[in-house]
Design an enzyme around this catalytic site. Structure first.
Site, mmCIF file in Angstrom:
data_model
loop_
_atom_site.group_PDB
_atom_site.id
_atom_site.type_symbol
_atom_site.label_atom_id
_atom_site.label_comp_id
_atom_site.label_asym_id
_atom_site.label_seq_id
_atom_site.Cartn_x
_atom_site.Cartn_y
_atom_site.Cartn_z
ATOM 1 N N ILE A 477 0.870 -1.179 0.000
ATOM 2 C CA ILE A 477 0.000 0.000 0.000
ATOM 3 C C ILE A 477 0.904 1.225 0.000
ATOM 4 C CG2 ILE A 477 -1.819 1.208 1.300
ATOM 5 C CD1 ILE A 477 -2.536 -1.601 2.466
ATOM 6 N N THR A 478 0.458 2.272 -0.662
ATOM 7 C CA THR A 478 1.314 3.460 -0.786
ATOM 8 C C THR A 478 1.757 3.978 0.575
ATOM 9 O OG1 THR A 478 -0.655 4.856 -0.825
ATOM 10 C CG2 THR A 478 0.294 4.266 -2.960
ATOM 11 N N ASP A 479 0.756 4.263 1.434
ATOM 12 C CA ASP A 479 1.157 4.927 2.686
ATOM 13 C C ASP A 479 1.821 3.976 3.667
ATOM 14 O OD1 ASP A 479 -1.263 3.719 3.170
ATOM 15 O OD2 ASP A 479 -2.262 5.498 3.954
ATOM 16 N N CYS A 480 1.529 2.680 3.560
ATOM 17 C CA CYS A 480 2.223 1.724 4.434
ATOM 18 C C CYS A 480 3.677 1.633 3.990
ATOM 19 C CB CYS A 480 1.540 0.363 4.379
ATOM 20 S SG CYS A 480 -0.182 0.463 4.881
ATOM 21 N N GLU A 483 5.289 4.750 5.328
ATOM 22 C CA GLU A 483 5.590 4.713 6.764
ATOM 23 C C GLU A 483 6.754 3.758 7.036
ATOM 24 O OE1 GLU A 483 4.344 6.998 8.489
ATOM 25 O OE2 GLU A 483 2.525 7.541 7.405
#
Ligand code: LAN
Length: 761
Positions: A477-480, A483
Site C-alpha cells: 500500500i502506498t502509505d504503508c 511509513e
C-alpha cells in the site's frame, strides 16, 4: 484429573476466564486459541480434549457467555481488555517532570503489549457485516466454528444489538436492514431460537422496515447463497465482464482492488448460482424474514429495493439502465462465454489465494473465496482446508466477544506509528528495547519480490513495498510503504539496526515503488494507481458505501508518500534527485487543490478533518512549504492551522464525531477525544504554530486523560472506510497521544533534558 459432574457453576473470576484465551503470534500472524488455565481445568474437571457436549463443558460455556456480556449503552467501543490485561505492566518511577513521565509511562505500558517479533496486535473490529459472511461460509461449507469461539461470536452479536432490536452497519451506527438481517440470520445459523425475545425484537424491526427484500445488494448476495432469497432477486454479477478487452473502460481490472477482489468471487458464486442446502432452518428463515409468503415474492421487483436506513449511495439512472441491459443478457447468456468467464474467475481466485497465503486481501473476499474453492474442489481438498485454516486470522477476542477484524490485523501500520511516536523523543531510555524490536518487524515485513501472476492478474509492482498487516498478506500500500520507509530511514539515522539490516538497495526499491505509484493528478491512491475516471463511480452497486469503484488520490496517502520521499532525499541526496523533486512539487499541487476553503482536508481513512488536515500540513511541509518558524507561513498552512485552532474545545481537547465522515462536514463529538486532540496538536506543532499556550492546553488535556497505568481510555471509534463504515484502531489511543507528547517534549522541553543519550545497543 477426576471427572466429576458439577452441579453448579464454580465461582471464577472474569480475569481467569479471559486468560484462557491466548493470543498466538508469529511474524505478525495473530490468532486466538482457547487454552484453559490450570485453575479452570480443575474447577470444571475438564479433560485434555474438551468435548463441548459434556455437562461440565456446557457449564463453562455458560460462564463464558456471562463473562463476555458487555454493556454497550455508555460506550459501544470495547477497550481490548482481554489482550491488554494479559500482560504484566512493570512498575515505573521517575524523577522527571510530569510531561516526560506521561510519555515514558505511556511507552512503558504500550511496549508491554508488543509481541516478541516486534509488532502490536489489537482489536480491528467495528464493521457489522463481516462476521455474518463467515457464519454463512461456515454454514454452506459445513465447517462449524469451533467452541468456545461460536459462543463468543453469539455474545458479540447480542452485545451489539441496539435498543430498537436492530444492528447498524458498524458498532456505533444506527439500525440498518443489512446489519439487522445479517445478524439475525447469523444468530439463527449459530443455533438461536426464533422465539427468543431479542430475536422477536429484531424480526419486528425487519418487518416494520418492509422485510428482507429491502436488504441492500451485498445482503441479497449472502441470503441467496444460503437459499433464503432467490438469485433472481439479484442484479446480475456478470462474470463475463472479466472477458472484456483490457482497454474497455469498465473492465474490472480498473476497479479499486477491494471492490475488484470482492466482486470476483461474488461473480463466480453468481455464475454458478451456488446455493446451500435448503434445510428446515433455511425454510424457517424464508418465513421469518419476509412480510409475504416466500413463494409469492416478486423477486425481479426486489432487485432495486433497498431500505432507506441503508441507502448511502443511491442507484442512479446510468446504473439502472445498465442493469436492465445486463439482466436481459443474463436471460439469454452464451453458455461458452459463461464457462470461460467462470474458468477465468476461478484461476484468479487461485492466484489471489496463492499470493496472500490464503489470507486474501480482506475479510469479505476471504470468506467468499472459501465458498468458491469449496464449490470447485470440495471439502477434502487441501486448498479448502488451507482456506478454513486462515479463518482464525480474522477473529479477535475482546471483552465484548469474538469479532471479525477488518483485515488480518493492522500490524505494520501500528508498528510504524509506534516507532515514529517513540522517535520523537529517542533520548528516553524507555524506548530503546522496543525500537530494536520494531526494527526487526519492519525489516521482516518489507516485500522482497513481486508475487506470482503480478502481470497477468493486474497487480502493481510489490517489490520494496510494505503491507498494512503482515508479509504473508503481501499487498503493498502506498502509505504503508511510506511509513515503512520513513521508519527505516529514521532508525538508520539514529544508529538503530537489527541483526538483519534493511540494505540501501531495499530502501531504493521502496523509493522507486513510491515514485511508481504517483497518479497523473499528482496524488497517491491506496494500493494501485487510479485506473479509471471518476465517472465509474456511477456504476457503484453497493448502496451502503461511497466511492468504492476506483482507487482515488487521497490526501493521507499522498502526504505519507511525500514525507517518505522527502526523508529519503535528505539521506540520499544523489539518488532520483530530480524525480523526487518534481514528484514533491506535483504532490504539493495536488494537496493544495483539494484543500477546502475553510483550510481543512476531508479524511478518508480516519475521523476525519483533524486526521486529514494533519496529513495535508505534513505533506506540504515535506514539499518545502514555509511554516511559522521563520516569519509569514505558507497560506495553505496558515489556513489549516487556523481551522484546527478554531476547533479546540473549552477543555483544551478536540473531538470529532464519525458523522464528519458520513456527512463530509465537521461534526463535533459530545466530548473531546484524545486521538483527535493528538492529530490537532501534531498539526500545530509541525507548523510551529505560535500560540504555545493553546498547544499547552491540548497537551494538558492528553495528560489529564491518561490512565494511571499509562494507557489512554478507549473513546469513540476513530477509523473509517468508504465514508460510511467505521472501523476500530485500538492502537490509536496510545500511539497518537505519545507522538504528540513526544513532539512537545522535543520541541519545547529539550533544553531541560540531556539530549544525546546513545540508543545503539
Ligand atoms: C483499510 C485499512 C488501512 C487503510 C489505510 C492504510 C489506513 C489507508 O491509509 C489506505 C486504505 C487502507 C489500506 C484500507 C482500505 C479499506 C480497508 C481495506 C481498510 C479500511 C480495512 C478494511 C477495508 C476493507 C475495504 C473492508 C471490506 C469492505 C469492502 C467494501 C470490500
Amino acid at each position: 484429573m477426576t471427572h466429576t459432574i458439577l452441579t453448579k457453576t464454580p465461582p471464577v473470576s472474569v480475569k481467569e476466564i479471559w486468560s484462557c484465551f491466548r493470543l498466538q503470534t508469529h511474524k505478525g500472524r495473530q490468532y486466538w486459541e482457547f487454552q484453559p488455565t490450570k485453575a479452570i481445568r480443575e474447577e470444571y474437571g475438564l479433560r485434555n480434549h474438551i468435548n463441548w457436549q459434556d455437562e461440565n463443558a456446557i457449564l463453562l460455556l455458560q460462564e463464558i457467555e456471562k463473562v463476555f456480556t458487555f454493556d454497550r449503552t455508555t460506550n459501544p467501543n470495547s477497550s481490548d481488555r482481554v489482550y491488554r490485561t494479559s500482560q504484566q505492566i512493570p512498575e515505573y518511577t521517575t524523577e522527571e517532570n510530569e510531561i516526560i513521565k506521561a510519555f515514558e509511562q505511556g511507552v512503558l505500558f504500550y511496549s508491554t503489549l508488543q509481541t516478541p517479533d516486534g509488532n502490536w496486535p489489537g482489536d480491528y473490529g467495528g464493521p457489522m457485516f463481516l462476521l455474518p459472511g463467515l457464519v454463512v461460509a461456515s454454514h454452506i461449507t459445513s465447517q462449524p466454528i469451533p467452541e468456545p469461539f461460536a459462543t463468543l461470536i453469539v455474545r458479540y452479536l447480542l452485545n451489539h444489538q441496539l435498543e430498537d432490536g436492530g444492528w447498524g452497519l458498524h458498532i456505533e451506527g444506527t439500525s440498518t436492514m443489512f446489519g439487522t438481517v445479517m445478524q439475525y440470520v447469523s444468530l439463527r445459523l449459530l443455533g438461536k431460537n426464533a422465539d427468543e425475545p431479542y430475536m422477536q425484537k429484531a424480526r419486528t424491526w425487519i418487518h416494520q422496515h418492509g422485510g428482507a427484500t429491502y436488504i441492500p445488494s451485498w445482503g441479497k448476495f449472502y441470503l441467496s447463497l444460503l437459499g433464503a432469497y432467490e438469485w433472481e432477486g439479484c442484479h446480475t454479477l456478470m462474470p463475463e465482464l472479466w472477458l472484456l478487452p483490457k482497454w474497455s473502460p469498465i473492465h474490472p481490472w480498473r476497479y479499486w482492488c477491494h471492490t475488484r477482489m470482492v466482486y470476483l468471487p461474488m461473480s463466480y458464486c453468481y455464475g454458478h448460482k451456488i446455493t446451500g442446502p435448503i434445510t428446515t432452518l433455511i425454510k424457517a428463515l424464508r418465513e421469518e424474514l419476509y412480510l409475504q409468503p416466500y413463494d409469492n415474492i416478486k423477486w425481479k421487483q426486489a432487485r432495486n429495493r433497498v431500505c432507506e436506513t441503508d441507502e448511502y449511495t443511491k442507484k442512479n439512472l446510468v446504473l439502472r439502465t445498465l442493469y436492465q441491459l445486463l439482466n436481459t443478457y443474463e436471460k439469454f447468456h452464451l453458455k461458452h462465454l459463461r464457462r470461460n468467464a467462470l474458468k477465468f474467475t476461478l484461476n484468479y481466485i487461485d492466484i489471489e489465494d496463492k499470493q496472500t497465503h490464503f489470507i486474501n486481501i480482506g475479510p469479505v473476499n476471504k470468506v467468499i473465496n472459501t465458498i468458491c474453492i469449496w464449490h470447485a474442489r470440495g471439502a477434502e481438498h487441501p486448498d479448502f482446508i488451507k482456506h478454513v485454516g486462515r479463518w482464525k486470522d480474522y477473529l479477535w477476542v475482546a471483552e465484548d466477544g469474538a469479532k471479525m477484524n477488518g483485515y488480518n490485523g493492522s500490524q505494520l501500520w501500528d508498528t510504524a506509528f509506534a516507532a515514529q511516536a517513540m522517535l520523537e523523543f529517542p533520548q528516553s531510555k524507555i524506548v530503546r528495547d522496543s525500537l530494536h524490536s520494531i526494527y526487526h518487524f519492519i525489516e521482516l515485513s518489507q516485500i522482497k519480490e513481486d508475487p506470482v501472476g503480478t502481470k497477468e492478474f493486474f497487480r502493481h509492482r510489490s517489490k520494496g513495498g510494505w503491507p498494512f498487516s503482515t508479509i504473508e498478506h503481501g499487498w503493498p500500500i502506498t502509505d504503508c510503504t511510506a511509513e515503512g520507509l520513513k521508519v527505516s530511514l529514521k532508525m538508520h539515522a539514529k544508529g538503530i539496526k537489527g541483526k538483519e539490516e534493511i540494505s540501501k538497495e531495499r530502501l531504493v526499491w521502496a523509493a522507486e515503488m513510491l515514485l511508481s505509484f504517483q497518479n497523473a493528478d499528482g496524488g497517491w491512491a491506496s494500493y494501485e494507481k487510479t485506473r479509471a475516471p471518476k465517472w465509474l463511480e456511477w456504476l457503484n452497486p453497493a448502496e451502503v458505501f461511497g466511492d468504492i469503484m476506483i482507487d482515488y488520490s487521497y490526501v493521507e496517502c499522498s502526504s505519507a508518500s511525500m514525507q517518505a520521499l522527502a526523508v529519503f532525499a535528505t539521506h540520499n541526496p544523489h539518488i532520483y534527485t530530480n524525480e523526487i523533486k518534481s514528484s514533491l512539487q506535483q504532490g504539493a499541487a495536488f494537496i493544495r487543490s483539494i484543500q477546502r476553503n475553510d483550510g481543512s482536508w476531508l479524511g478518508s481513512w480516519a475521523v476525519c478533518f483533524t486526521y486529514a488536515t494533519w496529513f495535508g500540513v505534513e505533506g506540504l511541509i515535506a514539499a518545502g512549504a514555509k511554516t511559522y518558524e521563520n516569519g509569514e507561513p505558507d497560506i495553505a498552512i496558515k489556513k489549516a492551522c487556523e481551522f484546527i485552532a478554531s476547533k479546540q474545545e473549552s477543555d483544551g481537547g478536540w473531538g470529532e464525531s464519525y458523522e464528519s465522515c458520513v456527512q463530509k462536514t465537521y461534526i463535533r463529538n459530545t466530548e473531546s477525544q484524545v486521538i483527535n486532540t493528538s492529530w490537532a496538536l501534531l498539526t500545530l506543532m509541525a507548523a510551529s504554530y505560535p500560540d504555545k499556550p493553546l498547544i499547552r492546553r491540548g497537551i494538558q488535556f492528553l495528560m489529564q486523560s491518561q490512565l494511571s497505568n499509562g494507557d489512554w481510555p478507549q473513546q469513540s471509534i476513530s477509523g473509517v472506510f468508504n465514508f460510511n463504515c467505521m472501523i476500530t484502531y485500538t492502537s490509536y489511543r496510545n500511539v497518537f497521544p505519545l507522538w504528540a507528547i513526544g513532539r512537545y517534549i522535543s520541541k519545547y522541553e529539550t533544553k531541560k533534558i540531556q539530549s544525546n543519550i546513545d540508543v545503539t545497543p
